[in-house]
Write a protein that holds these residues in place. Structure first.
Motif, PDB file in Angstrom:
ATOM      1  N   ALA A  27     -10.169  66.732  38.402  1.00  0.00           N
ATOM      2  CA  ALA A  27     -10.010  66.026  37.125  1.00  0.00           C
ATOM      3  C   ALA A  27      -9.224  66.890  36.141  1.00  0.00           C
ATOM      4  O   ALA A  27      -9.327  68.122  36.138  1.00  0.00           O
ATOM      5  N   GLU A  28      -8.449  66.190  35.319  1.00  0.00           N
ATOM      6  CA  GLU A  28      -7.527  66.878  34.400  1.00  0.00           C
ATOM      7  C   GLU A  28      -8.269  67.699  33.344  1.00  0.00           C
ATOM      8  O   GLU A  28      -7.971  68.851  33.112  1.00  0.00           O
ATOM      9  N   HIS A  29      -9.242  67.052  32.704  1.00  0.00           N
ATOM     10  CA  HIS A  29      -9.974  67.750  31.639  1.00  0.00           C
ATOM     11  C   HIS A  29     -11.377  68.080  32.131  1.00  0.00           C
ATOM     12  O   HIS A  29     -12.325  67.380  31.868  1.00  0.00           O
ATOM     13  N   SER A  30     -11.484  69.152  32.878  1.00  0.00           N
ATOM     14  CA  SER A  30     -12.790  69.523  33.434  1.00  0.00           C
ATOM     15  C   SER A  30     -12.942  71.028  33.386  1.00  0.00           C
ATOM     16  O   SER A  30     -11.983  71.762  33.598  1.00  0.00           O
ATOM     17  N   ASP A  31     -14.157  71.471  33.091  1.00  0.00           N
ATOM     18  CA  ASP A  31     -14.382  72.925  33.168  1.00  0.00           C
ATOM     19  C   ASP A  31     -15.125  73.268  34.455  1.00  0.00           C
ATOM     20  O   ASP A  31     -15.518  74.409  34.671  1.00  0.00           O
ATOM     21  N   GLY A  32     -15.317  72.256  35.308  1.00  0.00           N
ATOM     22  CA  GLY A  32     -15.940  72.511  36.614  1.00  0.00           C
ATOM     23  C   GLY A  32     -17.445  72.704  36.555  1.00  0.00           C
ATOM     24  O   GLY A  32     -18.065  73.045  37.560  1.00  0.00           O
ATOM     25  N   THR A  33     -18.042  72.461  35.380  1.00  0.00           N
ATOM     26  CA  THR A  33     -19.497  72.689  35.272  1.00  0.00           C
ATOM     27  C   THR A  33     -20.245  71.420  34.831  1.00  0.00           C
ATOM     28  O   THR A  33     -21.391  71.496  34.379  1.00  0.00           O
ATOM     29  N   GLU A  34     -19.604  70.274  34.963  1.00  0.00           N
ATOM     30  CA  GLU A  34     -20.241  69.026  34.529  1.00  0.00           C
ATOM     31  C   GLU A  34     -21.556  68.778  35.266  1.00  0.00           C
ATOM     32  O   GLU A  34     -22.492  68.207  34.724  1.00  0.00           O
ATOM     33  N   GLN A  35     -21.638  69.230  36.528  1.00  0.00           N
ATOM     34  CA  GLN A  35     -22.872  69.047  37.302  1.00  0.00           C
ATOM     35  C   GLN A  35     -24.037  69.835  36.691  1.00  0.00           C
ATOM     36  O   GLN A  35     -25.184  69.393  36.724  1.00  0.00           O
ATOM     37  N   ASP A  36     -23.731  70.993  36.103  1.00  0.00           N
ATOM     38  CA  ASP A  36     -24.785  71.783  35.456  1.00  0.00           C
ATOM     39  C   ASP A  36     -25.219  71.124  34.147  1.00  0.00           C
ATOM     40  O   ASP A  36     -26.394  71.175  33.779  1.00  0.00           O
ATOM     41  N   LEU A  37     -24.253  70.523  33.468  1.00  0.00           N
ATOM     42  CA  LEU A  37     -24.571  69.793  32.231  1.00  0.00           C
ATOM     43  C   LEU A  37     -25.577  68.677  32.538  1.00  0.00           C
ATOM     44  O   LEU A  37     -26.564  68.497  31.808  1.00  0.00           O
ATOM     45  N   VAL A  38     -25.346  67.960  33.623  1.00  0.00           N
ATOM     46  CA  VAL A  38     -26.281  66.885  34.001  1.00  0.00           C
ATOM     47  C   VAL A  38     -27.684  67.447  34.197  1.00  0.00           C
ATOM     48  O   VAL A  38     -28.667  66.895  33.688  1.00  0.00           O
ATOM     49  N   ASN A  39     -27.788  68.548  34.892  1.00  0.00           N
ATOM     50  CA  ASN A  39     -29.117  69.142  35.137  1.00  0.00           C
ATOM     51  C   ASN A  39     -29.779  69.608  33.850  1.00  0.00           C
ATOM     52  O   ASN A  39     -30.991  69.446  33.675  1.00  0.00           O
ATOM     53  N   ARG A  40     -28.979  70.187  32.938  1.00  0.00           N
ATOM     54  CA  ARG A  40     -29.558  70.626  31.654  1.00  0.00           C
ATOM     55  C   ARG A  40     -30.027  69.427  30.837  1.00  0.00           C
ATOM     56  O   ARG A  40     -31.107  69.421  30.266  1.00  0.00           O
ATOM     57  N   LEU A  41     -29.181  68.393  30.800  1.00  0.00           N
ATOM     58  CA  LEU A  41     -29.527  67.213  29.994  1.00  0.00           C
ATOM     59  C   LEU A  41     -30.764  66.513  30.545  1.00  0.00           C
ATOM     60  O   LEU A  41     -31.585  65.987  29.798  1.00  0.00           O
ATOM     61  N   ARG A  42     -30.894  66.526  31.863  1.00  0.00           N
ATOM     62  CA  ARG A  42     -32.052  65.862  32.477  1.00  0.00           C
ATOM     63  C   ARG A  42     -33.367  66.503  32.008  1.00  0.00           C
ATOM     64  O   ARG A  42     -34.386  65.844  31.911  1.00  0.00           O
ATOM     65  N   LYS A  43     -33.313  67.784  31.696  1.00  0.00           N
ATOM     66  CA  LYS A  43     -34.532  68.482  31.254  1.00  0.00           C
ATOM     67  C   LYS A  43     -34.682  68.465  29.748  1.00  0.00           C
ATOM     68  O   LYS A  43     -35.637  69.014  29.203  1.00  0.00           O
ATOM     69  N   LEU A  84     -22.071  59.009  26.022  1.00  0.00           N
ATOM     70  CA  LEU A  84     -21.789  58.707  27.430  1.00  0.00           C
ATOM     71  C   LEU A  84     -21.135  59.963  28.007  1.00  0.00           C
ATOM     72  O   LEU A  84     -19.997  60.272  27.646  1.00  0.00           O
ATOM     73  N   ALA A  85     -21.842  60.682  28.861  1.00  0.00           N
ATOM     74  CA  ALA A  85     -21.268  61.888  29.477  1.00  0.00           C
ATOM     75  C   ALA A  85     -22.259  62.504  30.453  1.00  0.00           C
ATOM     76  O   ALA A  85     -23.424  62.641  30.099  1.00  0.00           O
ATOM     77  N   PRO A  86     -21.801  62.897  31.611  1.00  0.00           N
ATOM     78  CA  PRO A  86     -20.488  62.568  32.165  1.00  0.00           C
ATOM     79  C   PRO A  86     -20.531  61.277  33.004  1.00  0.00           C
ATOM     80  O   PRO A  86     -21.602  60.742  33.268  1.00  0.00           O
ATOM     81  N   LEU A  87     -19.354  60.834  33.380  1.00  0.00           N
ATOM     82  CA  LEU A  87     -19.191  59.711  34.316  1.00  0.00           C
ATOM     83  C   LEU A  87     -18.427  60.264  35.508  1.00  0.00           C
ATOM     84  O   LEU A  87     -17.402  60.924  35.324  1.00  0.00           O
ATOM     85  N   ALA A  88     -18.929  60.017  36.681  1.00  0.00           N
ATOM     86  CA  ALA A  88     -18.295  60.595  37.868  1.00  0.00           C
ATOM     87  C   ALA A  88     -18.344  59.628  39.050  1.00  0.00           C
ATOM     88  O   ALA A  88     -19.380  59.024  39.323  1.00  0.00           O
TER      89      ALA A  88
END
Ligand SMILES: CC(C)(COP(=O)(O)OP(=O)(O)OC[C@H]1O[C@@H](n2cnc3c(N)ncnc32)[C@H](O)[C@@H]1OP(=O)(O)O)[C@@H](O)C(=O)NCCC(=O)NCCS
Length: 177
Positions: A27-43, A84-88
């Motif tokens: 993805a063009e605008h990605s820092d490669g850590t969106e998956q970690d953001l999901v885990n943090r937000l879930r908690k 709304l974040a992220p969408l994958a």
């Protein structure tokens, strides 16, 4: 391919982690850590279980969308909204309508749950098709510098943002890594 949208289950968590990582790899605008953001937000306190949704094709999970609570703040007046974040969507399933289905279903559920608006930071070529317009039109501004066309909002109820201006306050989990 028959796409279904449902709430995530506990046993999906690792699959979602890998899916988000893989989806954002090119993805063009990605820092490669969106998956970690999901885990943090879930908690986090901002998490809404009904708004962490997966798209499935048969037994496979092929897409994920997350909406979490945010605030729009103006002179001590705080209004609840959603980010709304992220969408994958997995690369091999992109451009087949999966993302659109996740966004539409997510907006529908958010409305049913009583949320009044959603904010997104994303492509101005993608989100307007769902009704998102520049947040600037509502005098809603991001807490960081970003081109105004990429910072968008949608009212889930007519005129719900009419008298809501201010700065979006994201939960702190957005800024950790
Ligand atoms: C962006 C993404 C979620 C879209 O989901 P999708 O299932 O591929 O998209 P859909 O099939 O619903 O919609 C296809 C349309 O979206 C457009 N589109 C796809 N990815 C896009 C992107 N990154 N930016 C802008 N538009 C995009 C396509 O050009 C197509 O447009 P058209 O209908 O005018 O032909 C998906 O491509 C993805 O996961 N990308 C990598 C992760 C990412 O960039 N996420 C950030 C979202 S802001």
């Amino acid at each position: 391919m028959t796409i279904h949208i449902r709430q995530e289950k506990n046993e999906d968590i690792d699959i979602i982690y890998n899916l988000v990582k893989k989806s954002f790899e090119n993805a063009e605008h990605s820092d490669g850590t969106e998956q970690d953001l999901v885990n943090r937000l879930r908690k986090s306190k901002s998490f809404i279980p009904e708004l962490s949704l997966v798209a499935t094709d048969g037994n496979s999970i092929i897409g994920h969308i997350l909406f979490t609570k945010i605030l729009i703040e103006n002179n001590n007046k705080k209004t609840e909204s959603l980010a709304l974040a992220p969408l994958a969507v997995l690369p091999e399933y992109q451009n087949k309508g999966v993302g659109s289905k996740l966004v539409k279903e997510g907006l529908k559920i958010a409305k049913e749950l009583g949320y009044k608006s959603v904010i997104v930071l994303g492509s101005e070529k993608y989100y307007p098709r769902f009704g998102f317009i520049k947040a600037k039109n509502f005098e809603i501004i991001p807490p960081f510098e970003v081109p105004s066309e990429n910072f968008m909002a949608i009212e889930l109820e007519k005129d719900s943002l009419k008298n809501v201006s201010g700065t979006v306050i994201y939960s702190k989990e957005f800024f950790e890594n």
